[in-house]
Write a protein that holds these residues in place. Structure first.
Motif, PDB file in Angstrom:
ATOM      1  N   GLU A  36      54.003 -50.135  -1.699  1.00  0.00           N
ATOM      2  CA  GLU A  36      54.744 -49.123  -0.960  1.00  0.00           C
ATOM      3  C   GLU A  36      55.249 -49.704   0.358  1.00  0.00           C
ATOM      4  OE1 GLU A  36      54.096 -44.577   0.817  1.00  0.00           O
ATOM      5  OE2 GLU A  36      52.692 -45.430  -0.649  1.00  0.00           O
ATOM      6  N   TYR A 168      59.573 -48.276  -2.733  1.00  0.00           N
ATOM      7  CA  TYR A 168      58.512 -48.681  -3.648  1.00  0.00           C
ATOM      8  C   TYR A 168      58.951 -49.874  -4.496  1.00  0.00           C
ATOM      9  CZ  TYR A 168      57.057 -43.960  -2.444  1.00  0.00           C
ATOM     10  OH  TYR A 168      56.716 -42.831  -1.738  1.00  0.00           O
ATOM     11  N   SER A 358      50.501 -40.825  -4.031  1.00  0.00           N
ATOM     12  CA  SER A 358      51.388 -41.257  -2.952  1.00  0.00           C
ATOM     13  C   SER A 358      52.537 -40.267  -2.752  1.00  0.00           C
ATOM     14  CB  SER A 358      51.941 -42.651  -3.266  1.00  0.00           C
ATOM     15  OG  SER A 358      52.901 -43.039  -2.315  1.00  0.00           O
TER      16      SER A 358
END
Length: 420
Positions: A36, A168, A358
């Motif tokens: 991330e 990402y 997330s």
């Protein structure tokens, strides 16, 4: 000195790739790690490059001359000087501001730099806007691969400030790396060989994996020849099978009617569908276009969040508890009908849960949720504008195909005076 920068054709893949009609199947036994933002991505990819023994293949839409770009340049130069074969494929628009000195240093060290559709400015404006090389792929020694939406630029780091992007990527180790390696070699125009440790080209895959095992990965991509709709079809197919949940986080959201209908249908049959959109966009038109679709989706129970902390640049999605996708493709006309894109599909429960947590934290802590019943203020104006914008955007790829800048060209660039 002349800077030798190769030029790849705009619309057509290299002859080797075009002849083979590359299709990649599900590969099992992979280790997949979610990365991330630049804080997780750059250390991993730079570590792999520094350890390279034979080969580094890199494709990126953007490479800037900032702290990330300079570090990448130094790593590639050092690798080339110790005998590693380094091929860097850059987009002529996204990397259009790179200086001659930057490219010269790479070329002098032995890095093979390829520029996709470079073009000189006209009246100070770059004209090569559309049909971009938008993929972000790195493969090192055919042993580890990285793919996602993160470019090599400092605006993917939190210390860049309020304009730092949320994004990402994934690191993959395992059999699927051979497919990414094969694909990157073919797209770079290099000869694809079969040798010990490198997998041969897979056979045409089934569209969906029914295996219960984890660690499954499949490479999908779109080009302007034989794989125009592969990524869009993967989304449609996954949503059609959704049973419990679906989350899509996408920076530029303006898909066609078939995908919109599948999103709506999933919500209608009781699937908890969440969309995470840009609330603080780097391109205002992206937010306006996405909002034209809100009423259509909200009325059937789709939950829409707008991420407001900083610009959202991610291109990820998940369905139920085991299907996920990460890559470079947005869900807009540019990515779905013009650009060269690549995603991976992942069937892995642990990865799916990690991505879900997330995105759920993002939606809960940094997003505003659109009300199910929005005020009908100026509804006739919104309906009229929405209708016009939708149809202009859907026909936009055809219109841009008429532009002269999109004619395929294959022309070597030999002079450092060329504005790349």
């Amino acid at each position: 000195m002349n800077v030798a920068v190769e030029h790849i054709a705009t619309d057509q893949p290299p002859d080797d790739a075009k002849a083979r009609d590359l299709d990649y199947g599900w590969q099992s036994g992979n280790q997949i790690e979610l990365l991330e933002n630049g804080e997780a991505y750059f250390p991993k990819v730079f570590e792999a490059m520094r350890a390279a023994q034979r080969e580094i293949l890199l494709e990126t839409f953007i490479l800037f001359e900032d702290k990330v770009g300079f570090e990448l340049k130094d790593i590639l130069i050092e690798a080339a000087q110790r005998g590693v074969k380094v091929v860097a494929s850059l987009d002529g628009f996204g990397c259009g501001e790179l200086s001659v000195s930057f490219l010269r240093e790479l070329a002098e060290a032995g890095v093979a730099v390829q520029m996709f559709d470079p073009a000189s400015k006209t009246l100070g404006i770059r004209t090569n806007w559309f049909r971009r090389l938008h993929r972000k792929i790195v493969v090192v020694d055919a042993a580890v691969a990285f793919i996602g939406g993160i470019n090599f630029s400092a605006d993917h780091l939190g210390d860049f400030g309020p304009e730092a992007k949320q994004d990402y990527a994934v690191q993959i180790v395992g059999p699927a790396v051979a497919d990414l390696h094969h694909f990157a070699l073919a797209q770079s125009g290099r000869q694809v060989r079969t040798r010990r440790g490198w997998r041969r080209r897979p056979q045409r895959p089934a569209p969906w994996s029914t295996s219960e095992e984890d660690g499954l990965v499949r490479l999908i991509y779109r080009d302007n020849v034989q794989h125009r709709d592969d990524i869009e079809e993967a989304y449609i197919h996954a949503l059609s099978k959704a049973r419990t949940r679906a989350v899509i986080a996408n920076a530029y959201f303006f898909p066609g009617y078939r995908l919109l209908r599948e999103i709506r249908n999933a919500a209608r049959r009781g699937v908890h569908v969440q969309l995470i959109m840009q609330g603080q966009p780097d391109v205002l038109l992206a937010k306006l276009a996405a909002r034209m679709l809100y009423d259509y989706l909200l009325k059937d129970g789709v939950v829409i969040h707008e991420y407001c902390q900083r610009p959202l640049h991610g291109k990820v999605a998940l369905v139920d508890d085991d299907w996920s996708t990460v890559g470079s493709s947005n869900l807009d006309p540019l990515s779905l009908a013009l650009n060269l894109e690549a995603n991976v599909l992942i069937r892995d429960r642990a990865f799916n849960q990690q991505l879900y947590e997330s995105l759920e934290a993002l939606a809960r802590n940094h997003c505003q949720t659109m009300p199910e019943k929005r005020k009908p203020r100026l509804w006739l104006w919104r309906l009229t504008v929405g209708f016009l914008v939708f149809h202009v955007m859907r026909h936009f790829p055809v219109l841009t195909g008429w532009l002269p800048a999109h004619k395929p060209r294959l022309k070597p660039i030999e002079s450092p005076a060329h504005d790349v």
